[in-house]
Design an enzyme around this catalytic site. Structure first.
Site, PDB file in Angstrom:
ATOM      1  CB  THR A 160      -0.757  -0.062   1.134  1.00 47.80           C
ATOM      2  OG1 THR A 160      -1.697  -1.132   1.279  1.00 47.80           O
ATOM      3  CG2 THR A 160      -1.874   1.229   1.283  1.00 47.80           C
ATOM      4  CB  VAL A 210     -12.051  -4.465   2.394  1.00 48.74           C
ATOM      5  CG1 VAL A 210     -11.538  -3.103   2.545  1.00 48.74           C
ATOM      6  CG2 VAL A 210     -13.015  -4.350   1.157  1.00 48.74           C
TER       7      VAL A 210
END
Length: 318
Positions: free
Chosen positions: A153, A182
Site C-alpha cells: 500500500t 478489503v
C-alpha cells in the site's frame, strides 16, 4: 521563522510523489493538496503494480481499489473499497471526507458516487497486469503456489506550515484476492490515523494481520504519551508481531510510517522495508530499513545503484 513541514511515505514507489508533495509543502501549500497530488502520481504510474492504474487484479482478473483520506484538523475521514473502473480513488476518498454522512462507500455504491460527482471513469486493468495475473494462474496450477503475492500500500502522512496534518492510503490490495476482499488500508485506526494535536501513522503489509490490531491508532496514542515516532512505531510493530506469533503461530509482514506534529518521523517494521521522507531540513530521499537480530532497525539511504536497479526491475515487469 518559517514553520516546519514534512512528508513520509511507504515504499520506494512513493519517491516521485514525495518529491512532488515536498515541493508543494515547501511553497506553503496545504498538506491535503500535497497528499492528494502525491498519491495520484503513484496511482497513475502503470509500473507500480500494487496501486491504481496497473494494480494487481483479484481472482477474477478485476482491479478492485481501496483508498482513504483523513484530515488531522477536523478528524474528517473518507474511504472507498472494492471500487472498479475509476481513476484516482484517493480523490474520491478525499471528496467523501468532506461529507457528514456516508463517508465510507464500497463496490457499486462507491462507483455510483464517483460517477455522480464527475470522477474520471477508466479501465484500470493494463495488459501488463493481465499478463502478470495469467502467469500467476499458471504457476498456481503447475507448482501449487500460493496466489497471494503482492500487497504493498502507498501510505503518506504530511505536515504543512500551518501545522495541519493529513494522511492518505491507496492500494489494489492482495494480489488475486477474493472478489470484494478489503484489507486494512481504508479502515480508520488500523490502516491509518492522524490528529493535528499529536501526529499520524499508516500501515502497509498483510492487511488480514494488521486488521487484528488498531496499530495506526496505537502509534498515534503512543506519540501522545511522549514517545518519539520511531520508538512508537517500532514498539507497536514488535509487540503486536509477538502477540500474533503467540496467539496464531506466525505474524505477517507489517510496516508502519509515523510523523508527529513537530515534523519528527519514524518507522516500524518486521521485514525489510523501503520508505521515503522529505522535510524542511531533509531533501526527499528513499531509505532502506532492515530488522536486526538484536531487535533494532538498521536504516540507510538507498544508493544510486539501488535506485537504478529498482527502476529497471519494475520496467521489466518483475
Amino acid at each position: 521563522m518559517k514553520k516546519k513541514w514534512g512528508m513520509i511515505a511507504t515504499w520506494r514507489m512513493a519517491s516521485e510523489g514525495v518529491t512532488l508533495g515536498s515541493e508543494m509543502l515547501k511553497e506553503g501549500k496545504k498538506c491535503q493538496d500535497a497528499l492528494e497530488e502525491a498519491v495520484k502520481f503513484v496511482e497513475d504510474y502503470p509500473f507500480y503494480k500494487s496501486v491504481g492504474y496497473g494494480g494487481l487484479p483479484n481472482e477474477e482478473c478485476e482491479v478492485e481499489l481501496d483508498a482513504a483520506f483523513m484530515d488531522g484538523k477536523t478528524l474528517s475521514i473518507g474511504a472507498v473499497a472494492s471500487i472498479k473502473d475509476f481513476k484516482n480513488p484517493i480523490s474520491i476518498a478525499r471528496k467523501l471526507s468532506t461529507d457528514r454522512y456516508n463517508i465510507f462507500l464500497v463496490g457499486a455504491g462507491a462507483e455510483s458516487y464517483a460517477h455522480k460527482n464527475g470522477f474520471v471513469r477508466q479501465n484500470m486493468l493494463t495488459e501488463r497486469a493481465k499478463k502478470t495475473w495469467e502467469l500467476r494462474v499458471k504457476e498456481i496450477q503447475e507448482k501449487n503456489l500460493s496466489p497471494y503475492d503482492g500487497h504493498d500500500t502507498v501510505c503518506m502522512i504530511a505536515l504543512d506550515r500551518d501545522e495541519d496534518m493529513a494522511v492518505a492510503t491507496s492500494t489494489s490490495g492482495l494480489f488475486m484476492k477474493k472478489k470484494g476482499r478489503v484489507g486494512d488500508s481504508p479502515v480508520s485506526g488500523s490502516g491509518f490515523y492522524v490528529d493535528n494535536e499529536i501526529g499520524g501513522a499508516a500501515a502497509t503489509g498483510l492487511g488480514e494481520d494488521i486488521m487484528k490490531g488498531c496499530l495506526s491508532y496505537e502509534v498515534v496514542q503512543r506519540m501522545k504519551k511522549g514517545e518519539h515516532p520511531m520508538e512508537a512505531a517500532q514498539k507497536a510493530v514488535d509487540e503486536f508481531s509477538e502477540t500474533l506469533r503467540k496467539r496464531r503461530g506466525k505474524a505477517g509482514e507489517i510496516s508502519i510510517v509515523a510523523m508527529n506534529n513537530k515534523g519528527e518521523w519514524g518507522i516500524g517494521t518486521n521485514v525489510e522495508f523501503t520508505f521515503c521522507v522529505g522535510t524542511e531540513t531533509e531533501e526527499p530521499r528513499v531509505y532502506i530499513s532492515t530488522p536486526q537480530e538484536n531487535g533494532e532497525i538498521k536504516i540507510e539511504v538507498a544508493s544510486e545503484e539501488y535506485m537504478r536497479a529498482y527502476k529497471e526491475k519494475i520496467q521489466r515487469g518483475i
